[in-house]
Design an enzyme around this catalytic site. Structure first.
Site, PDB file in Angstrom:
ATOM      1  CG  HIS A   1      36.753  44.205  51.710  1.00  0.00           C
ATOM      2  ND1 HIS A   1      35.994  43.571  52.642  1.00  0.00           N
ATOM      3  CD2 HIS A   1      35.893  44.664  50.778  1.00  0.00           C
ATOM      4  CE1 HIS A   1      34.724  43.621  52.288  1.00  0.00           C
ATOM      5  NE2 HIS A   1      34.621  44.293  51.153  1.00  0.00           N
TER       6      HIS A   1
HETATM    7  C1  UD1 Z   1      34.329  44.783  45.723  1.00  0.00           C
HETATM    8  C2  UD1 Z   1      33.042  45.584  45.890  1.00  0.00           C
HETATM    9  C3  UD1 Z   1      32.631  45.605  47.336  1.00  0.00           C
HETATM   10  C4  UD1 Z   1      32.568  44.218  47.917  1.00  0.00           C
HETATM   11  C5  UD1 Z   1      33.857  43.479  47.656  1.00  0.00           C
HETATM   12  C6  UD1 Z   1      33.684  42.053  48.113  1.00  0.00           C
HETATM   13  C7  UD1 Z   1      32.833  47.430  44.277  1.00  0.00           C
HETATM   14  C8  UD1 Z   1      32.838  48.898  44.112  1.00  0.00           C
HETATM   15  N1  UD1 Z   1      33.213  46.964  45.479  1.00  0.00           N
HETATM   16  O1  UD1 Z   1      35.348  45.472  46.392  1.00  0.00           O
HETATM   17  O2  UD1 Z   1      31.337  46.179  47.422  1.00  0.00           O
HETATM   18  O3  UD1 Z   1      32.355  44.339  49.297  1.00  0.00           O
HETATM   19  O4  UD1 Z   1      34.132  43.488  46.254  1.00  0.00           O
HETATM   20  O5  UD1 Z   1      34.905  41.451  48.375  1.00  0.00           O
HETATM   21  O6  UD1 Z   1      32.497  46.707  43.374  1.00  0.00           O
HETATM   22  N2  UD1 Z   1      41.903  42.035  43.287  1.00  0.00           N
HETATM   23  C9  UD1 Z   1      42.816  41.021  43.098  1.00  0.00           C
HETATM   24  N3  UD1 Z   1      42.327  39.727  43.034  1.00  0.00           N
HETATM   25  C10 UD1 Z   1      41.007  39.445  43.136  1.00  0.00           C
HETATM   26  C11 UD1 Z   1      40.092  40.504  43.359  1.00  0.00           C
HETATM   27  C12 UD1 Z   1      40.561  41.795  43.425  1.00  0.00           C
HETATM   28  O7  UD1 Z   1      44.001  41.241  42.986  1.00  0.00           O
HETATM   29  O8  UD1 Z   1      40.635  38.259  43.051  1.00  0.00           O
HETATM   30  C13 UD1 Z   1      42.398  43.431  43.307  1.00  0.00           C
HETATM   31  C14 UD1 Z   1      41.825  44.216  42.123  1.00  0.00           C
HETATM   32  O9  UD1 Z   1      42.602  44.073  40.980  1.00  0.00           O
HETATM   33  C15 UD1 Z   1      41.811  45.624  42.663  1.00  0.00           C
HETATM   34  C16 UD1 Z   1      41.597  45.448  44.162  1.00  0.00           C
HETATM   35  O10 UD1 Z   1      41.884  44.094  44.470  1.00  0.00           O
HETATM   36  O11 UD1 Z   1      43.037  46.234  42.463  1.00  0.00           O
HETATM   37  C17 UD1 Z   1      40.181  45.780  44.591  1.00  0.00           C
HETATM   38  O12 UD1 Z   1      39.247  44.967  43.883  1.00  0.00           O
HETATM   39  P1  UD1 Z   1      37.827  45.542  43.415  1.00  0.00           P
HETATM   40  O13 UD1 Z   1      37.095  44.484  42.697  1.00  0.00           O
HETATM   41  O14 UD1 Z   1      38.020  46.852  42.731  1.00  0.00           O
HETATM   42  O15 UD1 Z   1      37.092  45.946  44.744  1.00  0.00           O
HETATM   43  P2  UD1 Z   1      36.867  45.146  46.104  1.00  0.00           P
HETATM   44  O16 UD1 Z   1      37.630  45.828  47.177  1.00  0.00           O
HETATM   45  O17 UD1 Z   1      37.105  43.710  45.871  1.00  0.00           O
HETATM   46  N1  UDP Z   2      34.668  35.273  53.202  1.00  0.00           N
HETATM   47  C1  UDP Z   2      35.345  34.166  52.712  1.00  0.00           C
HETATM   48  N2  UDP Z   2      36.708  34.134  52.829  1.00  0.00           N
HETATM   49  C2  UDP Z   2      37.415  35.145  53.393  1.00  0.00           C
HETATM   50  C3  UDP Z   2      36.703  36.276  53.894  1.00  0.00           C
HETATM   51  C4  UDP Z   2      35.332  36.316  53.761  1.00  0.00           C
HETATM   52  O1  UDP Z   2      34.727  33.239  52.209  1.00  0.00           O
HETATM   53  O2  UDP Z   2      38.655  35.061  53.447  1.00  0.00           O
HETATM   54  C5  UDP Z   2      33.203  35.300  53.053  1.00  0.00           C
HETATM   55  C6  UDP Z   2      32.427  35.709  54.266  1.00  0.00           C
HETATM   56  O3  UDP Z   2      32.192  34.627  55.135  1.00  0.00           O
HETATM   57  C7  UDP Z   2      31.148  36.226  53.639  1.00  0.00           C
HETATM   58  C8  UDP Z   2      31.616  36.844  52.346  1.00  0.00           C
HETATM   59  O4  UDP Z   2      32.904  36.296  52.097  1.00  0.00           O
HETATM   60  O5  UDP Z   2      30.300  35.137  53.316  1.00  0.00           O
HETATM   61  C9  UDP Z   2      31.686  38.336  52.458  1.00  0.00           C
HETATM   62  O6  UDP Z   2      32.337  38.877  51.344  1.00  0.00           O
HETATM   63  P1  UDP Z   2      33.142  40.220  51.373  1.00  0.00           P
HETATM   64  O7  UDP Z   2      33.501  40.584  52.756  1.00  0.00           O
HETATM   65  O8  UDP Z   2      34.219  40.085  50.383  1.00  0.00           O
HETATM   66  O9  UDP Z   2      32.095  41.253  50.750  1.00  0.00           O
HETATM   67  P2  UDP Z   2      30.887  42.112  51.344  1.00  0.00           P
HETATM   68  O10 UDP Z   2      29.951  41.195  52.032  1.00  0.00           O
HETATM   69  O11 UDP Z   2      31.473  43.149  52.237  1.00  0.00           O
HETATM   70  O12 UDP Z   2      30.287  42.758  50.152  1.00  0.00           O
END
Ligand code: UD1
Ligand code: UDP
Length: 360
Positions: A210
């Site tokens: 992601h």
């Molecule tokens: C964010 C964090 C990242 C973390 C990740 C965990 C930042 C800069 N990044 O990245 O460090 O590893 O979360 O998963 O904060 N979206 C949806 N539905 C949701 C969530 C997100 O549609 O429930 C969409 C948002 O609208 C956006 C895109 O996904 O367009 C990315 O979401 P965003 O929160 O910006 O960053 P992540 O990739 O989730």
């Molecule tokens: N995870 C989850 N469902 C999924 C993918 C990941 O519950 O479909 C869990 C995973 O086991 C871990 C956490 O989400 O505990 C990691 O989150 P993510 O990868 O979104 O963020 P990061 O750790 O990179 O910040």
């Protein structure tokens, strides 16, 4: 009078870390915790599911801020969090990790002279283009109490002149892993394209991807090529950031070896980690969980996030192309059961004790 702690969370991994600490707070009459959810993650399977599965207390408010550019998201959160903090006047603001929610809360609290506790302090990738690196460095430097998951993270803080307000406590993700492993659940998979007639495979690989760095169509195509070379299906819960791109790619090229599914719950993810042949990911959390479970991991990044996991081939970096990924996956790992860099599973207790000692 009890101490008012305001916890600010917004993203999936933060819910998991906050869950184990909230549980400690619940059994402590000296602490009154309120949780603010920024709204950064908002899909049911990215947010509510975690609150329910992990019995996290309901947030006192959800700011409903998500998406947009980094500046748009962080700026909107900063304004809304300042207001929430002025209304609540917490004694301490408790923050986790390195998301935009973390940074916004850190800036808001620092300008209001509210003490900040930062959990997962001192992690460094040394990549200045990695957005999370900027968030974690800024947060560490305005926090009053920096709690590190590993000794190496603590050393990073010492090198940056922050040693006198830092401590090693262990990793709350490890606490969560130990506490919830017995509850791991076989996932009920729903295809990203709405199809849900999967037969759950006996042997499988677990993929997540992601990062902003990894989500362009070229990298995705190359990653899917590599997955097609696996000797078992690849279960790939698709983060919403990637949903559109993955659907399009699989439509154009066919599904091949990849079971692209909606994000699964934490207990289901634990099942996948523990039972996968191998894990392939760019997630910081999943790298650590693979390590906790003793499952070989390949990390799709060109920088190390958790170098502690990268011993004895247990977690190896790979470029997002088939040759590099397969090379990393083929290298056998060696597991030393005595090597436990993430603490003893009691990080949450130490976080609460540290917070009370510093601010009570
Ligand atoms: C964010 C964090 C990242 C973390 C990740 C965990 C930042 C800069 N990044 O990245 O460090 O590893 O979360 O998963 O904060 N979206 C949806 N539905 C949701 C969530 C997100 O549609 O429930 C969409 C948002 O609208 C956006 C895109 O996904 O367009 C990315 O979401 P965003 O929160 O910006 O960053 P992540 O990739 O989730
Ligand atoms: N995870 C989850 N469902 C999924 C993918 C990941 O519950 O479909 C869990 C995973 O086991 C871990 C956490 O989400 O505990 C990691 O989150 P993510 O990868 O979104 O963020 P990061 O750790 O990179 O910040």
């Amino acid at each position: 009078m009890s101490m008012k702690v305001m916890t600010v969370v917004g993203a999936r991994p933060q819910f998991i870390k906050a869950a184990v600490v909230s549980r400690e707070f619940n059994s402590d009459k000296d602490i009154d915790e309120s949780i603010i959810h920024t709204g950064q993650h908002f899909d049911r399977n990215m947010s509510d599911t975690f609150f329910e599965e992990l019995s996290i207390p309901q947030p006192s408010c959800n700011l409903g801020i998500s998406g947009g550019s980094h500046a748009e998201m962080t700026g909107a959160m900063l304004v809304a969090l300042e207001k929430a903090m002025q209304e609540t006047l917490p004694d301490v603001v408790l923050l986790y990790g390195d998301t935009n929610s973390t940074l916004a809360a850190a800036l808001a609290a620092a300008k209001l002279h509210l003490p900040i506790v930062h959990v997962e302090a001192g992690a460094r990738t040394h990549s200045q283009t990695n957005p999370e690196e900027i968030n974690r460095i800024c947060t560490d430097h305005v926090a009053q109490l920096l709690l590190a998951c590993t000794e190496a993270n603590l050393e990073n803080l010492v090198h940056e002149g922050l040693g006198n307000r830092s401590a090693f406590v262990g990793d709350p993700m490890y606490d969560a892993f130990l506490q919830n492993s017995p509850r791991a659940q076989v996932p009920v998979l729903t295809g990203t394209n709405g199809v849900s007639d999967f037969v759950f495979p006996d042997r499988f690989y677990y993929l997540t991807c992601h990062r902003e760095e990894n989500t362009n169509p070229e990298i995705l195509g190359s990653l899917l090529d590599a997955m097609d070379a696996m000797d078992a299906p690849v279960i790939y819960p698709v983060h919403p950031r990637n949903r559109k791109g993955v659907l399009q790619a699989l439509e154009e090229r066919g599904t091949g070896n990849v079971l692209a599914v909606d994000p699964v719950g934490y207990l289901e993810s634990l099942y996948l980690v523990k039972n996968a042949q191998q894990v392939i990911t760019d997630s910081g959390g999943l790298q650590r969980e693979a390590f906790f479970a003793g499952v070989k991991c390949t990390t799709l990044l060109d920088f190390e996030v958790w170098p502690e996991t990268m011993v004895d081939n247990r977690n190896m970096l790979a470029a997002p192309n088939p040759k590099s990924i397969l090379l990393a996956m083929d290298a056998p790992q060696r597991i030393d059961p005595e090597y436990k860099p993430f603490g003893d599973g009691r990080a949450a207790k130490r976080i609460v004790d540290g917070l009370k000692a510093a601010f009570e």
